[in-house]
Structures are given as structure tokens and as C-alpha cells.
Design a protein around this motif. Sequence first.
Motif, short mmCIF file in Angstrom:
data_model
loop_
_atom_site.label_atom_id
_atom_site.label_comp_id
_atom_site.label_asym_id
_atom_site.label_seq_id
_atom_site.Cartn_x
_atom_site.Cartn_y
_atom_site.Cartn_z
N ARG A 353 0.83 -1.21 0.00
CA ARG A 353 0.00 0.00 0.00
C ARG A 353 0.86 1.25 0.00
NH1 ARG A 353 -5.74 -1.00 2.62
NH2 ARG A 353 -5.81 1.15 1.97
N LEU A 356 2.07 1.69 -3.45
CA LEU A 356 0.99 2.16 -4.32
C LEU A 356 0.72 3.65 -4.11
CD1 LEU A 356 -1.58 -0.77 -4.20
CD2 LEU A 356 -0.44 0.13 -6.24
N LYS A 357 0.71 4.06 -2.84
CA LYS A 357 0.42 5.47 -2.55
C LYS A 357 1.42 6.38 -3.23
CE LYS A 357 -2.20 4.91 1.66
NZ LYS A 357 -2.04 4.59 3.07
N SER A 366 -5.78 2.63 -2.57
CA SER A 366 -4.69 1.67 -2.56
C SER A 366 -5.08 0.37 -1.88
CB SER A 366 -3.47 2.28 -1.85
OG SER A 366 -3.80 2.56 -0.51
N VAL A 370 -7.81 -1.81 -6.25
CA VAL A 370 -7.02 -0.60 -6.37
C VAL A 370 -7.68 0.27 -7.45
CG1 VAL A 370 -4.78 0.33 -7.07
CG2 VAL A 370 -4.90 -1.81 -5.76
N SER A 386 1.25 0.28 -10.90
CA SER A 386 0.28 -0.32 -9.96
C SER A 386 0.16 -1.82 -10.19
CB SER A 386 -1.09 0.33 -10.14
OG SER A 386 -1.04 1.69 -9.82
#
Lengths: 713, 713
Positions: A353, A356-357, A366, A370, A386
Motif C-alpha cells: 500500500r 501504491l500510494k 490503494s 485498487v 500499480s
Amino acid sequence: MQATGPGDQARDIETDRAAVRAMLSPESIAIIGAGPDTNKLSGRPLHFLRRDGFAGRIYPVNPKYSDIAGVPCFPDIASLPEAPDMAIVAVGAARVGATVAALGQKGCKVAVIFSSGFGELGEAGKRMEADLLAIGRENNIRICGPNTLGLVNAFVRSTATFSQYADQPPVPGRIGFASQSGAFGTAIAALARVKGLGLGYFVSTGNTIDITPMECLAEIIEDERIQVAAGYVEGIADGDQLVRLAHRARELAKPLVITKVGRHAAGARAAQSHTGSLAGEDRVFDAVVRQAGAIRARNEEHMLDMVAALVANPVAQGRGLGIITQSGGAGVLMADRAEELGLEVPLLSVATRERLKAVLPEFGASGNPVDVTGQFLAEPRILSESVKIVLEDPAIDVCIIWLQLMHGYGKVLRDLFREIKRSVTKPFLVCWIEAPEDVRRDLVADDICIVSATERAVDAAEGMVRWGEITRRPPPLAETQSSRPASGEPTAETEVVASLEAAGLLEASGLTLVGTRLARDAAEAGRIAAELGFPVAVKIESVDIPHKTEAGGVVLGLASREAVEKAAADVLASAARHAPAARIAGVLVQRMSAPATEIVLGLRRDPVFGHVVMVGLGGIFVEVLKDVAFARAPISHDEALGLLDSLKGKPLLMGARGREPVDLEALARAITALSRLALAHPEIEELDLNPVFAGGDGTTAVDWLMLRRTSRA
Amino acid sequence: MQATGPGDQARDIETDRAAVRAMLSPESIAIIGAGPDTNKLSGRPLHFLRRDGFAGRIYPVNPKYSDIAGVPCFPDIASLPEAPDMAIVAVGAARVGATVAALGQKGCKVAVIFSSGFGELGEAGKRMEADLLAIGRENNIRICGPNTLGLVNAFVRSTATFSQYADQPPVPGRIGFASQSGAFGTAIAALARVKGLGLGYFVSTGNTIDITPMECLAEIIEDERIQVAAGYVEGIADGDQLVRLAHRARELAKPLVITKVGRHAAGARAAQSHTGSLAGEDRVFDAVVRQAGAIRARNEEHMLDMVAALVANPVAQGRGLGIITQSGGAGVLMADRAEELGLEVPLLSVATRERLKAVLPEFGASGNPVDVTGQFLAEPRILSESVKIVLEDPAIDVCIIWLQLMHGYGKVLRDLFREIKRSVTKPFLVCWIEAPEDVRRDLVADDICIVSATERAVDAAEGMVRWGEITRRPPPLAETQSSRPASGEPTAETEVVASLEAAGLLEASGLTLVGTRLARDAAEAGRIAAELGFPVAVKIESVDIPHKTEAGGVVLGLASREAVEKAAADVLASAARHAPAARIAGVLVQRMSAPATEIVLGLRRDPVFGHVVMVGLGGIFVEVLKDVAFARAPISHDEALGLLDSLKGKPLLMGARGREPVDLEALARAITALSRLALAHPEIEELDLNPVFAGGDGTTAVDWLMLRRTSRA
């Protein structure tokens, strides 16, 4: 339906297989009844074979022509210069028998019979089929059809069909497809083409009196150019073919996807009137397909979506689904569907996460799903990063990327998905609603699976997950001679096996039975009861009274010797009144078991698959909810545990409603014991253990009824 | 989520509706933050409105420009020459509040807010949405969005959106579609276009803080050009809007098709993280949709297939499906699917079969499915006559015609289907696998529904059948004020209602309870028991002890006065030990009921739909199988019977396993009694009747627990 069964020992299996191989990869093809009209079924194969550049020899046979479109034509089969590998038969039904005989005599190994006018006409047609099959056997020639539209091997360009599918030249690919149905098979093959899925082989077996789709697939999967096998059937007669094929496909690491119609009574009725297929019991078919390691598809779309996903991807190593979407709503719908199918949509790790952020826009999500939002169009890296990050999460085994339209960004997205494909090692698929057609084609050509509808994408992913699980299972138990009835075998006559004899067989297989002894009269019953200890049950024992309760032949919960003696006398008197001619052996005296969860176990000889074990929870679960599970013998311990796991009433086994949790290991051992019993005693036609008491520490059968074929059968 | 609830009495319903109508059919549109770049959301609406020829007035507002593409641009809202019917707001999130206030002050009735950066960002964004909603209320302006991609009225060509759907000019049609989701809504709208289904309206409501899809559809269905309404939602806050819409749609004879995602826990979790929608309980949503007369679609394909079938066809008058196929296998698959969906595939009458035999080829099948074989290509009359004959059979209400490919016969088939359409009065649809695209388009334009996959065709037919059944139902019970909690209402505090007070309310509503009296002490319990007659049960009575059994507060089967006195004393002592602070009213003495089928009835106030009644069979059916049915109050007697009919355990009510068949009429009356109770006593928050004994002659509740909101709440 084809009728090769284990009874037909005389047939040579290798010769049979060689004929199917010759049909699938012919070097020479005769066309009996060939004609010049390319709009007629008699004219189409020659046209197609030449159009597609079939490299082998083609022999039209028709006394009316000296040549057809420049290909020399022969007046009859006898004058052919060689025995062709296969022959297309396109003559009137009445002449098919003689034609097949002549072909056999010429040395041809297989006749592909386009002619209709057989089983589809009813009883008279069925008799013609039986005669035709006999002619084939006599003349050592196998039969595909009749009423088949033929087959295509796109690798050698043998377009030996009149199917509309061949209106465009077949494009080879890594998928082999065999279909019982011609019209539906053509629809599936055409759909595959539109999706960009190349069929290396497409075979239709029509009325399927001899060569079956399973036999064709058994040869097709040995072709190293083929990676996925798909079959469509309306019913199968020889379940062993399916099981062997599935085992071999697993061994070769090639998924086998099967669609069978006739799931329900209405469909089965329609199937029977259509092809005369005795569909068998669909629940048994479904169970055996799972057990054997094939993947069942509901319909043509489900089949092709799964095939498309399987052919383009490595094996999924677990059931964790990652969802990457541009629409929150689509993400929710996919998560819904995943849950229905038993896939996991795991929460991503904290590390994932965080990563992803760092790439997602502020209002992206996230979690899993997603949500990359539409922002990825401005920054394509958002999407590609991603996908890579999600696939690197250890909880994720397969990924779906959802998007729609994007017609202004086709090239960008194509490059993006190509880059993703190069960078990842786990399977993924793209669910793209209304993708630009050129981009879709390019991606499929690059082995990137595109599915066009939201829930269907999850269904396809589930196929990948299921296949992954099949590959990780221990190999199936060694195959033994199937106990299915040979075709043509008369319906078996059966007899009841005496309870103590049956008990001996059951115990020898490893089943635990409640302590049971036979008393010839009331006094002996009392003595035995005193030895066993109270309370006991008393039951009439007679091979002529299979249903004891209805004959007033059962008294439970007897707590004293006197009560037992009286009950035994009552039971004997009642049985004598109820069935005066019955041979009465006496009464059984049984120690009463402590109450436990009631299970029903059964064994029967299925006409398609041989011995099949059934397990269910007793009472309303079996009687009202039909909550039972099946498996074909032999059954491994893990498979037995899997059966229990599949029951809707499973929570009751686990201790729901304050019950004692059932000893699942013991119950699974009881199931494998039944499977062993079936293998050791193929003469057992039917066996009911009802009830079986499954407790916290062991499984005990309380009542049993065994039927076996009489020696005459 | 929108927050208009019954608590907001001050709002004027007609003003609210007028604003939605103005948005849907504007005569003037302001675009706040308009720009010249047609690739940006701020530039696209002006471009689309002009491209499509919107006949109303367009007012771009942006101080940076004096005109955009030749359209005069205004520096601010105050300088607009009139109050626009609607305004698109395409400014940064931080400026949206002030913009909406200025619009309201100008007299604009509705703001369509494209801007994102609100609830989708989390808690801070949610607070911004609450502030924005308050600004709208203060300034008498309603809000569509934020984070919406706008809307299209294709009739007046108000393409007020930045959706990719508008990359091609919208084509009007008889379908109105409203979607909570932008991206998924766009996908559905684009798919509709590809299928040739014209959308008269396409609205997306984005974060849906005020105007909802249901409110939009409530106006759209009043448009006489619209025949079918379709909605996509992720969750709804105001269930009354849905119920009113469905009732009105039924009244107008216009089908309403709804897709809601978040069917399961995983999906609901995803939905919540996506839009913050509290999805409510999906089973309740599903039940209310059925009861209200809407049709739920699983996914985008299911929705559009049903919409396509409904818009093109008259109403189906029953559930008899006729299947006419060119492939036996496809016929079987359709019969399978029909059975799964509860459609009938009736045998055709002898007369129909005789008529069919006269037109079918020899090897065709005149049963149902009817197999016309490929011969119809040579004689098209075979197909057209078969369809007409089958549709004339009184058992057939809707027909599916299955075929594939036929690219060489497109024109012939097109003419054939046109002729069929002219000749028949019952609904039919064509399942055509890989139809020639031009023919498909022509047929859809002629109101002939084409579905492209076999099972989906049956799903679409089932939608027609379901709609037919909705139209034939008696009108729904008159709507009353919903009891759902007003938004913003604090979570209610509840109190237990004393058993005899609750009993009074239950009996007044028409429920039958087991004879029950209150005794203050053991001696009185003995006297009462003697009057009631033995056996009796004794139960502790205290509003502080809702769960009596766990407090040692229940003794059953007491057969004598002495036993009752002792049990009462024990129960009182046990309760005092278990809950020393509890206010003890005494003990209940109840006549023991004759055993019967155990039912669980419940009532609770659903946050979305208000009072909902739940019914299930007791024991494992409720606890293990979750086999329960719901309906929203008010519930008619027929609806109550329908609930019972929907239970998996229904066979037990009908007398399976040797039980006495349950008096279903009495049980249905108990359900409607609960519904009346809910309407009469909106303060009831929760009610459990468990068990209820359903016998062959009446229904008796044995135990009940009622919670109501305290007066403070």
C-alpha cells in the motif's frame, strides 16, 4: 453414442488410437460423393482443402466426374491408388453402410460421415447406426459421425469439413477443440476466431456412434503445439475416456476445459430427444470432472473466456485476486463475483500500500480493489506501476485490470500492457469494456488476455485459479479397470447380501460397524443382548426384506433381556405377516450407538463412471436439500476430505449449534474404505449405509443394505 | 450519499423535483470554469453541446476569456444575463462551495459538479461534502455530484458531460439510464450504443450527496418517449425513493431494471471504501426490489440484454418458453438455463406438433426445443412458420430463436425476422452467435431483440417473464410514511418492552400467542398453572433480562403445581444471581404448545427501507443455511405467501419427512400482522418471535422479544 466399453476386449486399443490420429493428421483424404458445387456439403471440403493448401493427397470419388475443379476424380473406392488415411463420406444415408464397408476393405482406417438421416430420425435411425457400427467393426474402420460436419487440423491445413467455420481459412493456434455438436461447435469455433484464439484442431463428432470428442482430445493433447484442450459434449457413454484424458492432460500440464449441457431435468430431456444421449446424472458428471482435474465451463462464453486466460498465462499459484480498476463500481462487482466463486480478494500488505500510494493520484484507492482513477491516461506509469506492485504482493496470485473505451489512447495502452507483460511473472488479464478492436487484436496476439465483460473476467480468473490448484494436487490414484457396465451388458439382476456377510466385507475394507450379531430366535437374541450390553436394537434379518422398518422389523432402545426377547418374537411375527414367503435368517441384535451426527454413505455403479461413492448429511440435508457429494472410486483421503468440505451442511460437521465437532479424518477414512470396497468387489451394484453415526472420535455405520449382481449377470 | 430523509420536512418536494427536471431538460446551461481545451473536462461540455446542436442558451463563465470558440464568456456568475436552468461546475474543489452559493443566489436551481477532491479523499473530503450540501440547502440549489461526469438528454441534445460516451454524438432512444458511477456508467452507456440501444437520457450522479439516480429516473420515466428505465447504484440511502419509483414505473407500464453492486461482504467492503456507501444488507435490497416490482440485473451485460428484450417486445403473459434452434446442443443449454431460472419449457400441444411436423424437415424435432436444422437455409419458410406455430401454442408465452453465423444469408434472415415480427403478437428474441453486424443493426432498429450468447438469451427472456408477472400482480399496498431513520438521526436508544405489554401489541395486530400470564411469586405461578392446565413453562420476566435462557430463567414441561412452584422459585433465584440489578417483574407462566414446525419471524427497522419483516424456518435453516426471506412493510397476503414460497426449506412446510403440512394461510397472516404492527408502531426497533409454532391449523408464537426506541430517541 459410442459403445466401446471394457467388454470389448478384442479391440486393439493402439489400432483404435492410430485411426483417430490418422483422421486428425491425414496425409491423404478421400471424399466419397464429392461434387463440384461449393455450396453443397459434398463440394465444400475439396474447395476448402485446396483453398487452404492441404499438402497431402486428395481423392474425390464420384462416378459422375472425371475431375472436379481439376482434381482427378475416381469412379469408386476400389480404384483409389492407395488406402487413404481418412475418407469423408458424403453419400445418401442408405448408401453409407456399403461405402464404409468398401473403405474398410480398401484399408482406410477412418470414415468421417457427413451424411445425416440416422439416430436423429428416431428408432429406425438408431438401428441403422447399430448396423453401421457393426459394419465398421467388421471392416476394421472407425467412424466419426454420422451427421458430423467434419474436422480441421489447421497445422496441416486439412479443412475436412463443410462447417461455416471454414468460410474463412482456419488460423492455427494452441487450442484444440472437439465438439459433439456441429452447429454449436461451429458457433464456439467462430467465436474463438473472433476473439483471436487460434484453434489448432476443431473436430465435430456428430452423432458420435464410435469416435468420441474425448478420444480426439486424447490425441490432440499429445501434440506439442497444443496448450489447452476444450470439449463440448451433450452426454458421454464412457466415463473412463474422460477420466483418462483429464489425468493425462494434468500430467502434460495442459488444461482441459469441458462444457456439458443437460444440467437439469428439462435440459436432459431435451438432450435425450436431441441425440439420444443418456446424459447420466449431471451431479455425478460434475463431481467426476472436478475430481479428475478438468475444468467445467457453463456455456460457450465461459469456456472461451477461460481458454483465453489459460492459453495466455502462466499457472496461478494461489487464489488471491488483485483488482486494479479505473471504476470503483466495477471493482465492487468483481469483488462480489470473486466471493461467489471462492476466490480471495486479499487486503494488500502495508508495504504494497505504501508503494501504491507513491504512484497513485491523491484520490486513488490503494486497497484491493485498487482504483487508479482516470488519471492514468495523463500518466500511464500509474497503471503499469500499480499492476507490477500489486502482482509483487505475496498475497496476490492473479490480477484483473479493468478499463473501458479509451479509444483515444489505444496505442498508449497497448504499449503499456506489453510492457507489463514483459515485466511480470504472475498471470493477469485485462477486462476491457468496448476496447478498440485493433488494440484488442494486437494484445491477444501478444498473449495478453482480454475479456469484454466485468463478471466474466472474474470467471476467467477463477478458471486460472482452479487450474493452478489442479496442478498442485497430488497425482490421482492409479487408475484401475473401471467397473462401469460394458455397453450392451443386460441390466444387472441383483440380490441382497445377508447383513453379516455384508458386514464382513465392510469391516474388511476398514469400515467400523456397530456391534451386530445374528440370533436365530428370541431366546438367543436375549442371550446375545446380555453379552453385548444394553441398550440394544433388534432388527429382522432376511435377504428378502431389504426395508426392515416397513415390515415392522425394527425395535430400538431395548434395555433388558426380557424386552429383547419380546421384541425379537414380535419382529419375527411381524415379518412373517408382512412377507410370508421371505427367507428369515433370524434377528440381528445390535448394541445401540451413542447418538452423533447422522451421515448417509452410499456406493453405486454409475452407467458412465462405474463405482461412485456418495456422502451426505442425514435427514433434511439429503431428503429436502439434496445436499450430497459424489466421487468416483478410487478416492484418495484428500479427495474424501474435499467431498465433506463441499457439503452445504458442513457447519454441522464443524460443531454448529452446540454439536460435537465430527472427526473428519475418520469420516474421510470411511469414504476411502468404501472406495476400496468397490475396487475389491466390482460385483457390488449398490450399497447404502444409513445412518452412519459420525462422532467426535470415529465413524460407525448403524445400518447397511448391500446389493450385488447375481452370478448370472 | 444523499441525505434527504423524511426528517427534512421543511424541503419542498415539488421544488426538489423541479430542479431535477430542469437539470434533465435544461433550456439554459452555464459552465463555470469553462475553457477552450476540448481534451479537458472544463472544455468538453461546451464542445459537445455545440457539436450536437443544443438549442438552448449556453453561458461559459471564466474571467480569463471573453469568448470560447466564439461563444461569449462571462467573467462571473453575477454577470450572467439570467438564472441558468442548470450550471456545470468545473472549478477546483476549494472553490466549489463559493461557486454553488453564487449560483444559488443567482437563482440557478441545480449545480452539476464535475470537480473531484471530495468524499473520495476520505474523512476530510466527507466534511467538505457536508459543508457543500449545507451551502446548497441555504441557497436553494440542488447538487448533482460532486465528482460526476454529468448527463445527457439526447432528445434536446444537452450533452452536458465530459464522459467518453459523448465522444460520439448521443443517439436518442426509449431507454433512460441513471448511474451512480461515472466510469462504469460510461461503460454501460457505450455498450448500449454498440448494441444499437438508444439512450434518451444518461445521467451520472457521482458522489451523490444530494440528487440520486432514483430521483433522476423518477422524472425520466414520466417522459412519454421513455419506455424502459435502468439504474446502476453502489448503495442507496433512501429506500423510499426506490420503492416509489418502482411503483410509479409499474403504474406507467415501464420496466425498471436496477443493478446494485456490493452483493457480498468483499464487494460491500470495496463499495464502502470506494464511495463510502453504506450498502445496507444486500438480501434486504434484493427482496425489496422484487417486492416493489423492479427487476434486478447482476451486471452490465445482464442489464442491457434485459433492457434490449423489454424495449423491443410486448409483455409476456406467462412463463412458458418456446425454444427454436438450429442446434440441438444450444437448445439443451437453453432448457437447462430456463429450469435454473424457474421458466417453463412446456411440451407443445399435439396440434402444435402436428402443424410443426408439416413444415419441419424429416430430421427436425417438433418437441420443445424445436430443432429446425440447417435445412431452413434452403427453405426459410421452415423457420418463420415454426416460430409462428410455436408462438400460437397456448402454453408458450415467449420464444427464443437460436442461430449462428449465416453470413451468406444475412439478408434472407433479416427479411424473415421482419416478417415474423409483423405476424406475431407475443414477445420473442433472437439469440444469434456471431451475427453479421449489418443485419444485427438493422434488426435492432426494427425492434427485434438480438442477444449474442446462449444462456444470456434465456436470462433476457426471464427478464421479460418477470416483468410480465409484475404487471399482472395486484397493485402494491398504499404507501405510507416510511419508518426508515431520517439521516442525521442519532442511533436510536432502545428498551425492552415487557413481555405482556408486547403480547398485547402483537395480539392487537392479529398474531396468536401461546397463553401467557405473569405471576409475581412462586405461589401465584402455581395457581396460574393450575388454571392454564398442564404442562406449562415458567420463564423469568424482566425488561433487564432479554435473554432468559442464559440467565437460567426458563424451565419447560412442568406437569404439576408443585413442580411449577419449585421452578418459579429456582428461576427467580437464578435470575437474581445472574443479574442482581435487574428489575424482576416475576415469572411468566405459559401453556406448553403442541410441537409443530418451528418458524422464526422478525421485524426490524432497516436503515434504508424502514420496517422489514423476516421469516425463516427455525434451527439449521436459519442458523446454518441462512435460509430467510425479507419483505418491507406494508406486506400483502400474497406477498407473504410469496415469501414462504421462496424458502429453500419450503418442502418442510409442505409436509416433507412425514410432518404435518403447515397452514400456510395462517402463517402468511402472521407475517401481514407483523407488517401492520410495524405501521401502527413505528417506535418498534426490533422484534424477534422465536420460535413460532406453525401447525396444520394455525400459527402460535411461543417466545418474543420486542425492542422500541426510548422516548428520548
